[in-house]
Design a protein around this motif. Structure first.
Motif, PDB file in Angstrom:
ATOM      1  N   ALA A   1     -29.513 -80.815  53.293  1.00 21.80           N
ATOM      2  CA  ALA A   1     -28.874 -79.700  52.575  1.00 21.80           C
ATOM      3  C   ALA A   1     -27.621 -80.171  51.842  1.00 21.80           C
ATOM      4  O   ALA A   1     -27.340 -79.758  50.718  1.00 21.80           O
ATOM      5  CB  ALA A   1     -28.529 -78.588  53.565  1.00 21.80           C
ATOM      6  N   ARG A   2     -26.884 -81.069  52.477  1.00 22.18           N
ATOM      7  CA  ARG A   2     -25.651 -81.577  51.837  1.00 22.18           C
ATOM      8  C   ARG A   2     -25.991 -82.416  50.599  1.00 22.18           C
ATOM      9  O   ARG A   2     -25.355 -82.258  49.540  1.00 22.18           O
ATOM     10  CB  ARG A   2     -24.851 -82.402  52.847  1.00 22.18           C
ATOM     11  N   ILE A   3     -27.000 -83.274  50.717  1.00 21.25           N
ATOM     12  CA  ILE A   3     -27.400 -84.112  49.573  1.00 21.25           C
ATOM     13  C   ILE A   3     -27.855 -83.221  48.415  1.00 21.25           C
ATOM     14  O   ILE A   3     -27.468 -83.411  47.265  1.00 21.25           O
ATOM     15  CB  ILE A   3     -28.515 -85.092  49.985  1.00 21.25           C
ATOM     16  N   ALA A   4     -28.632 -82.188  48.748  1.00 18.11           N
ATOM     17  CA  ALA A   4     -29.119 -81.282  47.690  1.00 18.11           C
ATOM     18  C   ALA A   4     -27.962 -80.510  47.068  1.00 18.11           C
ATOM     19  O   ALA A   4     -27.889 -80.342  45.853  1.00 18.11           O
ATOM     20  CB  ALA A   4     -30.131 -80.310  48.287  1.00 18.11           C
ATOM     21  N   PHE A   5     -27.011 -80.090  47.919  1.00 22.54           N
ATOM     22  CA  PHE A   5     -25.877 -79.291  47.415  1.00 22.54           C
ATOM     23  C   PHE A   5     -25.055 -80.108  46.421  1.00 22.54           C
ATOM     24  O   PHE A   5     -24.647 -79.611  45.376  1.00 22.54           O
ATOM     25  CB  PHE A   5     -24.991 -78.833  48.573  1.00 22.54           C
ATOM     26  N   LYS A   6     -24.835 -81.387  46.755  1.00 18.20           N
ATOM     27  CA  LYS A   6     -24.015 -82.239  45.889  1.00 18.20           C
ATOM     28  C   LYS A   6     -24.861 -82.818  44.747  1.00 18.20           C
ATOM     29  O   LYS A   6     -24.330 -83.263  43.733  1.00 18.20           O
ATOM     30  CB  LYS A   6     -23.439 -83.416  46.703  1.00 18.20           C
TER      31      LYS A   6
ATOM     32  N   GLY B   1     -34.441 -79.968  50.183  1.00 16.33           N
ATOM     33  CA  GLY B   1     -33.118 -79.858  50.809  1.00 16.33           C
ATOM     34  C   GLY B   1     -32.388 -78.568  50.503  1.00 16.33           C
ATOM     35  O   GLY B   1     -31.399 -78.228  51.157  1.00 16.33           O
ATOM     36  N   VAL B   2     -32.871 -77.775  49.551  1.00 19.81           N
ATOM     37  CA  VAL B   2     -32.151 -76.536  49.209  1.00 19.81           C
ATOM     38  C   VAL B   2     -32.391 -75.480  50.285  1.00 19.81           C
ATOM     39  O   VAL B   2     -31.481 -74.845  50.774  1.00 19.81           O
ATOM     40  CB  VAL B   2     -32.577 -76.008  47.826  1.00 19.81           C
ATOM     41  N   ILE B   3     -33.661 -75.295  50.650  1.00 21.82           N
ATOM     42  CA  ILE B   3     -33.992 -74.340  51.717  1.00 21.82           C
ATOM     43  C   ILE B   3     -34.685 -75.122  52.829  1.00 21.82           C
ATOM     44  O   ILE B   3     -35.767 -75.673  52.641  1.00 21.82           O
ATOM     45  CB  ILE B   3     -34.905 -73.217  51.200  1.00 21.82           C
TER      46      ILE B   3
END
Ligand code: TXE
Length: 473
Positions: free
Chosen positions: A45-50, A192-194
């Motif tokens: 999730a962090r990789i997708a967020f950034k 990684g988003v959801i």
């Protein structure tokens, strides 16, 4: 569901699920996420967020959210069947709950490019801008009574503003939510988003205490909600929204439309077999109409006994309770209630198999009665009478909860006069609690913290940032 793929939990542990209709095995392969699995979800999730998700424009976020909503509608019957099999929700009600998912995703898909900031004209040489940044990696923990809807209330606003998400549904109804993983991938959400994990309170606790999760949203009991808030504070002070239980009042005045009041206090109270946080389980009826109302409500409750049936049968309105634990809990309340109040109808198990309970009415519970003070979460309503408006308001507010409330009267002025004085996050006049994607839902007092739905639900997923510019250099 991790990086858009279904993977087994590293824990190697599984949970079993049994049908509340006949206690047959539904599945023995519910994966139990452990710390390694939670860590992997947070990293993804962090990789997708950034990374990729941060490069999606608002229009692109809208597009994948709308596509997800369409896919949910296309697969509504399969998702509803998962809920009916897992927690016994009658298939028609489960299908309606799935409809809430697409409605909420479509509502929040409209917000992706409308959360504008503020600008303050130069004063004392300073020019100020307020902008709203996505909070980051968020987590959600859901209860079992409307699992798909809880997923939407939490994930939709978060992804609309650019956050990424890790969601854990209830171990009592994990199957419907798991379908969303495949649909999110098909809709175009990057890996990684959801992220969806399964497991029990232990996995929930790992989310609440994770140091790299910025916000957590919880729906469930007050007991577990307090644990979540405690873990959030002790870890990294992550933001917290809590949607907890209720013991909501309903006030019926002599000038109320009697038929409308009877429909709402029978069919709408018994909806989802009374397993609804918003259920107005404390009914107060004016003494002038009490005898007639109670007599007719008793007849309605007895009629609804004939709608009890298999959750997979479209003709069923009343299904079983979610599992044996809840069944025992409600049966215990029924026995306790027989010494705390007058039993008008019901009061026992329905049939000999499955977790079915008779629709039950208790009259005039003692003021300290457990059935009057505690959330039962079953088809059990308590009724008391009142004389005056002031007395009704006092009785209604005399609870540690503050989620929903209802007023039945034909006087608009009386309705609004009382609505202003009720300590509840939701006041419903001549109707039952209805959730709408565009209005905030949440509770006063121990019914929760924060709101879901509406703009207020969106604002819990952003942080306000004030930028001040020195205009003299
Ligand atoms: O809820 P729990 P349960 C009330 C209702 C019901 C009672 C128990 O009165 O009878 O709660 O229901 C996760 N840290 N409501 O047992 O235990 C758990 O895995 C983090 C009202 O279902 O609250 C599940 O996903 N997470 C409510 C979720 O919390 C934890 C709807 C709910 O489980 C945790 C449901 C922990 N320490 C129950 N412990 C409503 N507002 O509608 C558990 N979980």
């Amino acid at each position: 569901m991790l990086l858009n793929k279904y993977v087994d939990a590293k824990s190697g542990e599984t949970l079993s699920l049994y049908s509340p209709h006949d206690e047959s095995l539904v599945t023995d392969n519910i994966q139990v996420a452990d710390q390694t699995d939670v860590e992997a979800a947070v990293v993804a999730a962090r990789i997708a967020f950034k990374g990729e998700w941060s490069r999606f424009t608002a229009a692109q976020r809208t597009k994948v959210m709308m596509k997800f909503a369409d896919l949910v509608d296309e697969h509504a019957s399969e998702i509803a069947e998962c809920e009916a099999k897992a927690m016994g929700q009658p298939i028609n009600i489960a299908t309606m709950v799935v409809g809430i998912v697409s409605a909420v995703f479509r509502y929040y898909a409209g917000w992706t490019d409308k959360l504008n900031g503020e600008q303050y004209p130069e004063q004392d040489g300073m020019y100020k801008i307020v902008q709203y940044d996505p909070i980051g990696v968020c987590a959600g923990i859901g209860a079992w009574n409307a699992s798909p809807a809880f997923f939407a209330f939490k994930v939709a606003p978060a992804v609309a503003v650019g956050c990424t998400f890790i969601y854990k549904g209830s171990e009592k109804s994990p199957l419907g939510v798991l379908q969303f993983g495949e649909l999110a991938k098909e809709a175009g959400f990057p890996p990684g988003v959801i992220n969806i994990i399964t497991g029990d309170g232990r996995a929930g606790s790992m989310l609440a205490s994770h140091m790299d999760i910025n916000k957590i949203s919880f729906t469930g009991s007050v007991f577990a909600g307090k644990k979540v808030q405690e873990q959030a504070a002790k870890s990294n002070l992550k933001r917290v929204v809590l949607e907890l239980g209720g013991k909501s009042p309903s006030l019926i005045f002599p000038d109320a439309d009697m038929e409308n009041a009877l429909v709402h206090h029978s069919q709408n109270f018994l909806f989802n077999t009374g397993q609804a946080c918003i259920a107005a389980s404390r009914t107060f009826v004016h003494e002038d109409i009490a005898e007639k109302f109670i007599e007719q409500l008793k007849a309605r409750f007895q009629q609804f006994t004939h709608t009890i049936g298999s959750p997979l049968d479209p003709k069923t309105f009343l299904g079983p309770l979610v599992d044996g634990k809840q069944f025992e809990r409600v049966m215990q309340f029924l026995e306790i209630g027989k010494s705390e109040a007058e039993l008008v109808t019901g009061g026992g198990r329905h049939g000999k198999s499955g977790w079915y309970i008779e629709p039950t009415i208790f009259l005039n519970p003692k003021d300290d009665a457990r059935i009057y003070r505690e959330e039962i979460f079953g088809p059990v309503i308590t009724i008391r009478t009142f004389k005056t408006e002031e007395e009704a308001i006092e009785l209604a507010n005399d609870t540690s909860y503050g989620l929903s409330s209802c007023i039945f009267t034909s006087s608009a002025s009386r309705a609004l006069r009382i609505a202003r004085q009720l300590d509840a996050g939701n006041v419903n006049i001549n109707t039952w609690q209805t959730l709408s994607p565009n209005t905030p839902f949440g509770g006063y007092k121990q019914s929760g913290l924060g709101r879901e739905c509406g703009k207020q639900g969106l604002m819990h997923y952003v942080e306000a940032k004030t930028i001040t510019i020195n205009m003299s250099v």
